[in-house]
Design a protein around this motif. Structure first.
Motif, PDB file in Angstrom:
ATOM      1  N   HIS A  20       0.821  -1.206   0.000  1.00  0.00           N
ATOM      2  CA  HIS A  20       0.000   0.000   0.000  1.00  0.00           C
ATOM      3  C   HIS A  20       0.853   1.254   0.000  1.00  0.00           C
ATOM      4  O   HIS A  20       0.522   2.224  -0.655  1.00  0.00           O
ATOM      5  CB  HIS A  20      -0.910   0.008   1.232  1.00  0.00           C
ATOM      6  N   ASN A  21       1.947   1.187   0.714  1.00  0.00           N
ATOM      7  CA  ASN A  21       2.765   2.385   0.859  1.00  0.00           C
ATOM      8  C   ASN A  21       3.566   2.657  -0.407  1.00  0.00           C
ATOM      9  O   ASN A  21       4.338   1.814  -0.859  1.00  0.00           O
ATOM     10  CB  ASN A  21       3.707   2.212   2.055  1.00  0.00           C
ATOM     11  N   ARG A  22       3.358   3.878  -0.944  1.00  0.00           N
ATOM     12  CA  ARG A  22       4.014   4.192  -2.226  1.00  0.00           C
ATOM     13  C   ARG A  22       5.518   4.354  -2.086  1.00  0.00           C
ATOM     14  O   ARG A  22       6.259   4.020  -2.997  1.00  0.00           O
ATOM     15  CB  ARG A  22       3.391   5.456  -2.817  1.00  0.00           C
TER      16      ARG A  22
ATOM     17  N   ARG B  15       7.330   2.663  -0.037  1.00  0.00           N
ATOM     18  CA  ARG B  15       7.848   1.298   0.038  1.00  0.00           C
ATOM     19  C   ARG B  15       7.903   0.689  -1.365  1.00  0.00           C
ATOM     20  O   ARG B  15       8.861   0.013  -1.718  1.00  0.00           O
ATOM     21  CB  ARG B  15       6.943   0.469   0.956  1.00  0.00           C
TER      22      ARG B  15
ATOM     23  N   ASP C 109       3.182  -3.155   6.516  1.00  0.00           N
ATOM     24  CA  ASP C 109       2.498  -2.349   5.508  1.00  0.00           C
ATOM     25  C   ASP C 109       0.992  -2.366   5.750  1.00  0.00           C
ATOM     26  O   ASP C 109       0.332  -1.324   5.716  1.00  0.00           O
ATOM     27  CB  ASP C 109       2.826  -2.902   4.116  1.00  0.00           C
TER      28      ASP C 109
ATOM     29  N   GLU D  39       0.127  -0.345   8.972  1.00  0.00           N
ATOM     30  CA  GLU D  39       0.235   1.101   8.765  1.00  0.00           C
ATOM     31  C   GLU D  39      -0.874   1.614   7.843  1.00  0.00           C
ATOM     32  O   GLU D  39      -1.372   2.719   8.003  1.00  0.00           O
ATOM     33  CB  GLU D  39       1.611   1.432   8.173  1.00  0.00           C
ATOM     34  N   PHE D  40      -1.239   0.774   6.892  1.00  0.00           N
ATOM     35  CA  PHE D  40      -2.302   1.171   5.974  1.00  0.00           C
ATOM     36  C   PHE D  40      -3.632   1.311   6.730  1.00  0.00           C
ATOM     37  O   PHE D  40      -4.396   2.248   6.515  1.00  0.00           O
ATOM     38  CB  PHE D  40      -2.431   0.139   4.854  1.00  0.00           C
TER      39      PHE D  40
ATOM     40  N   ALA E  78      -3.543   4.533   8.543  1.00  0.00           N
ATOM     41  CA  ALA E  78      -3.718   5.664   7.625  1.00  0.00           C
ATOM     42  C   ALA E  78      -5.177   5.793   7.213  1.00  0.00           C
ATOM     43  O   ALA E  78      -5.712   6.904   7.107  1.00  0.00           O
ATOM     44  CB  ALA E  78      -2.838   5.466   6.398  1.00  0.00           C
TER      45      ALA E  78
ATOM     46  N   LEU F  88      -1.987  11.702   2.902  1.00  0.00           N
ATOM     47  CA  LEU F  88      -2.253  10.266   3.093  1.00  0.00           C
ATOM     48  C   LEU F  88      -2.433   9.565   1.745  1.00  0.00           C
ATOM     49  O   LEU F  88      -1.922   8.459   1.529  1.00  0.00           O
ATOM     50  CB  LEU F  88      -3.508  10.054   3.955  1.00  0.00           C
TER      51      LEU F  88
ATOM     52  N   SER G 185       0.820   9.120   0.038  1.00  0.00           N
ATOM     53  CA  SER G 185       1.636   8.040   0.624  1.00  0.00           C
ATOM     54  C   SER G 185       1.042   6.662   0.410  1.00  0.00           C
ATOM     55  O   SER G 185       1.764   5.687   0.269  1.00  0.00           O
ATOM     56  CB  SER G 185       1.789   8.254   2.124  1.00  0.00           C
ATOM     57  N   TRP G 186      -0.277   6.590   0.407  1.00  0.00           N
ATOM     58  CA  TRP G 186      -0.914   5.270   0.414  1.00  0.00           C
ATOM     59  C   TRP G 186      -1.783   4.986  -0.799  1.00  0.00           C
ATOM     60  O   TRP G 186      -2.343   3.901  -0.910  1.00  0.00           O
ATOM     61  CB  TRP G 186      -1.763   5.115   1.680  1.00  0.00           C
TER      62      TRP G 186
END
Lengths: 672, 160
Positions: A575-577, A579, A612, A615-616, A619, B145, B148-149
């Protein structure tokens, strides 16, 4: 020099850095029906006369036989110097080559219709029986059979023609090129590719039949087709068909009767031949004929008097059999005319089983019933199902040849799925532990066929039943991949030929891995077919990584780059861009190292995945809370209420404060 | 005579508070003879507060406090004169008939009332300004957000 002349035009190809094979110098005199022969040379001993046979690409060879007879110096066996896959420029691919020492004399019989000087009975033992019997003992010692014993595959060992040796037996499936004249009745009933490795008794029969032809100086039944030869053998016995016309000594006749005995249980064994060679007289074997019925059974316009003949007729008129069996005529005929109560009871049992099947399964049940009926009628015959006729150990070879030739596989697959081999083992007269092993193997093949997913299906059956089958995947078919160790290097080399958008694992490769891997890959194999493309791609990478890790292979830069390019769905599953960017940056670096294991670790690390996902979730919760607050602000709901309340509280506070100050000031004024 | 229903003998739960108030009221009534001048002045001077307390409804009852605070502040000098001067009924009567006292006390109550009415719009305006700023900040957080996601972070059943 002769060798130089033979080397001829064109370059040579090296086999295992020792043997040079010259594609420009074919040697027709040593070619087999399936394999071309070429001049070959030993770098260490260029004077040694050699030739190489090239296996037909895509067709299975007998690796077990190659391993067994390599280097054997038997007086009756052509010496196999080396074998192995090698580059073959004329076809621009790898092929299997087998290098033999050249026999000094020519081929004994150029074709089955050719005539040659008959062998003198006085020379029989010295020139033929002793050397070939030694060759048979040699192959038996290595637990293989020759299954290519025929006069057209025999050579004079020397120019003086003082000894005959057996030719190649490894470039094709067992008995594939054997004519019916030198094969047992049961083997002749099979499709040539379905004869299987057979037993030592089959080799002894071919040996005896070949000797009969050598004594004739011709093939006595060359004017007949294979089917007629087979029919005559059934009716009159092999000895009568191949040797009865010849005036033979009692001793030779004894040998031929013993080796060509149609009952494998009574046929001569190695010990019998040894005794015969040492001059001992054995009790002469008399031909046994099939029991004839007092009244023939009419079927398809003909009357049949023996169960064996009837079974053969059944196989040729498959669709007409069910009625005859179901209305009980066959059972009655067996019981009354042939007096075979056991067979009649067995047929009754088979029929009962079939009629219990319901609607849509009835046709299949009747086909199985006909197959079992044939097995009961002729218990020594091969498995026969519609157009299929093969020995249980020959079904794998039959499937391999069918795939190589591109012929219809449905009948073979159907026979396996309907458990016809099981019926074969159930109808045996005596228990054989080998049959139990084969039965469980066939059950396994049925399971593979029941699951049509990647890594299963007919491809899996092909590789499971044929250890010598190279992988037929279009990606690596030219690399002649026989061993799983050669798979990843071949795929690595294939990266130059592919566009990199397709997977490096197709049905053939998955099945090949499943059949050849001697370590656990079941989880990765089953994940290959997951509907989620990301998880399926990950399973593909994991599968390749497991192979690399288990076999300790490195330097797979091409393959790692190819697979890395296919991992975008997997990268996107993070999910994390940030990463994702890091991983995308890392993939080319790992690919340059050719390390699939590291690549799999990067993309499938459970810690990273959990982190991930966690954290997602956080968020998402944060985004949702912000969204709720924005919605409240926009609707003005909370603002109005809050503002009013706050203002009222403030007003009240101000008022009370003023009041308190006033009171305090007044008090102070009074007191001071 | 008709017999009263028995259930009336048991006091209702809400009646306890009522009896307490009655006790306080009776106690205050008992003090009346001793502080009648104060009560007189306070009753007359704090009439706007009493009216506001009686009239006001709802959960947030701040109006009577607001009016009462300033009303008391306006009345305080005359109360102190009564307490520190002649605490007699005549003096009290003189005070309640004093126009200046009434003007100051009622004027202060008026100011309190004005304060109560004027402050909410002012506060609302201030809070509205801060809310816009808050919403902008929240949107910026949401954008970060998403950066980032990805868009999937905004996929929620509640809003989509």
């Amino acid at each position: 020099m002769a060798s130089d002349q033979q080397s001829g035009a064109g370059g040579s190809v090296s086999l295992r850095d020792r043997y040079l094979i010259y594609p420009g110098t074919p040697l027709a005199e040593f070619a087999t029906p399936s394999a071309q022969a070429f001049h070959a040379e030993d770098r260490r001993d260029p004077t040694k006369p050699l030739f190489a046979l090239i296996v037909r690409p895509g067709h299975p060879a007998r690796i077990d036989a190659m391993r067994a007879i390599k280097g054997s110096e038997s007086p009756g066996l052509m010496t196999l110097a080396e074998w192995g896959p090698m580059d073959w420029p004329p076809l621009n691919r790898k092929v299997m080559a087998v290098v033999y020492e050249r026999p000094g004399g020519g081929r004994v019989m150029s074709s089955l219709t050719a005539e040659f000087k008959p062998l003198d009975e006085a020379d029989l033992i010295r020139k033929v029986v002793s050397p070939i019997f030694a060759a048979l003992r040699e192959v038996r010692l290595h637990s293989v059979t020759h299954r290519a014993i025929r006069p057209t595959n025999m050579f004079w060992a020397t120019a003086e023609k003082d000894r005959i040796i057996l030719g190649d037996c490894a470039t094709v499936l067992s008995a594939l090129e054997q004519p019916a004249v030198v094969e047992t009745i049961e083997s002749s009933m099979c499709h040539p590719a379905g004869r299987g490795p057979g037993s030592y008794a089959d080799d002894i029969y071919s040996f005896g039949a070949s000797v009969a032809l050598l004594l004739h100086g011709r093939n006595p039944v060359s004017h007949l087709d294979d089917e007629t030869v087979l029919r005559r053998k059934i009716l009159h016995g092999s000895f009568a068909v191949l040797a009865a016309d010849e005036r033979l000594s009692l001793q030779t006749s004894e040998f031929l009767r013993g080796t060509m005995c149609d009952d494998p249980h009574e046929r001569w064994t190695a010990e019998s031949i040894e005794l015969w060679l040492s001059g001992r007289r054995l009790s002469p074997l008399l031909a046994k004929f099939e029991k004839r019925a007092s009244r023939g059974l009419p079927f398809n316009g003909k009357e049949y008097s023996t169960a064996r003949e009837l079974a053969m007729a059944f196989c040729k008129n498959w669709d007409a059999v069910a009625q005859l069996v179901l209305d009980g005529r066959l059972e009655l005929w067996l019981r009354r005319s042939l007096d075979m109560k056991d067979k009649a009871d067995a047929i009754a049992g088979v029929t009962r089983e079939a009629v219990m099947a319901v609607n849509d399964k009835r046709a299949a049940a009747f086909d199985t019933m006909v197959a079992k009926t044939c097995m009961v009628l002729d218990s020594r015959a091969p498995i026969r199902y519609k157009t299929l006729a093969a020995m249980p150990d020959g079904i794998g070879g039959l499937l391999a040849e069918a795939i190589a030739d591109g012929t219809d596989l449905r009948t073979i697959a159907e026979a396996l799925m309907r458990e016809v081999p099981k019926g074969y083992f159930e109808t045996r007269d005596a228990y054989n532990p080998e049959n139990s092993l084969m039965d469980s193997s066939f059950r396994e093949q049925k399971n593979f066929l029941d699951r049509a997913t990647l890594g299963n299906g007919v491809e899996r059956v092909l590789y499971s039943m044929n250890d010598a089958m190279p992988c037929l995947s279009p990606l690596i078919v030219d690399d002649y991949v026989l061993d799983i160790r050669d798979l990843l290097p071949a795929l690595n080399a294939a990266t130059k030929k592919v566009d990199g958008k397709g997977w490096p694992i197709d049905r053939h490769i998955a099945a090949f891995i499943g059949a050849r891997a001697n370590f656990d890959v079941e989880r990765q194999m089953s994940d290959l077919t997951l509907p989620d493309p990301e998880r399926a791609a990950m399973a593909m990478l994991n599968l390749l990584a497991v192979i690399q890790w288990r076999l300790g292979q490195g330097g797979l830069q091409g393959l790692a780059t190819w697979v890395g390019g296919l991992m975008q769905p997997s990268v996107n599953s993070f999910h994390n861009r940030e990463r994702r960017k890091l991983i995308e940056k890392e993939i080319p670096r790992i690919a340059r190292d050719g390390n699939l294991v590291e690549l799999a670790r990067l993309l499938d690390s459970p810690e990273e995945r959990t982190k991930d996902a966690h954290e997602f979730t956080e968020a998402r919760t944060e985004w949702l809370a912000a969204q709720r607050e924005i919605a409240n602000i926009e609707e003005g709901r909370s603002n109005n209420e809050k503002a009013l309340r706050f203002a009222q509280q403030l007003a009240a506070l101000v008022s009370v404060t003023i009041s308190l100050i006033t009171v305090v000031l007044l008090l102070l004024a009074r007191l001071l | 005579m008709a017999k009263k229903p028995e259930k009336k003998k048991t006091p209702a739960p809400g009646r306890k508070g009522g009896s307490n108030r009655l006790v306080i009221f009776l106690a205050l009534m008992a003090l009346v003879p001793f502080s009648l001048p104060t009560i007189l002045v306070m009753f007359v001077g704090l009439l706007p507060t009493i009216a506001a307390a009686v009239v006001e409804r709802g959960t947030n009852r701040y109006a009577w406090i607001c009016v009462g605070g300033l009303n008391f502040a306006g009345l305080a000098p005359w109360l102190f004169s009564l307490w520190f001067g002649h605490h007699t009924l005549e003096f009290a009567l003189g005070q309640v008939t004093n126009v200046t006292m009434l003007f100051v006390a009622y004027g202060a109550a008026g100011v309190g009332s004005a304060l109560y009415l004027a402050l909410p719009p002012v506060v609302a305006a201030i809070m509205s300004a801060t809310s816009v700023q808050r919403a902008t900040g929240l949107r910026s957080t949401q954008r970060k957000l998403i950066d980032s996601w990805g868009e999937s972070v905004s996929k929620s059943d509640e809003f989509h």
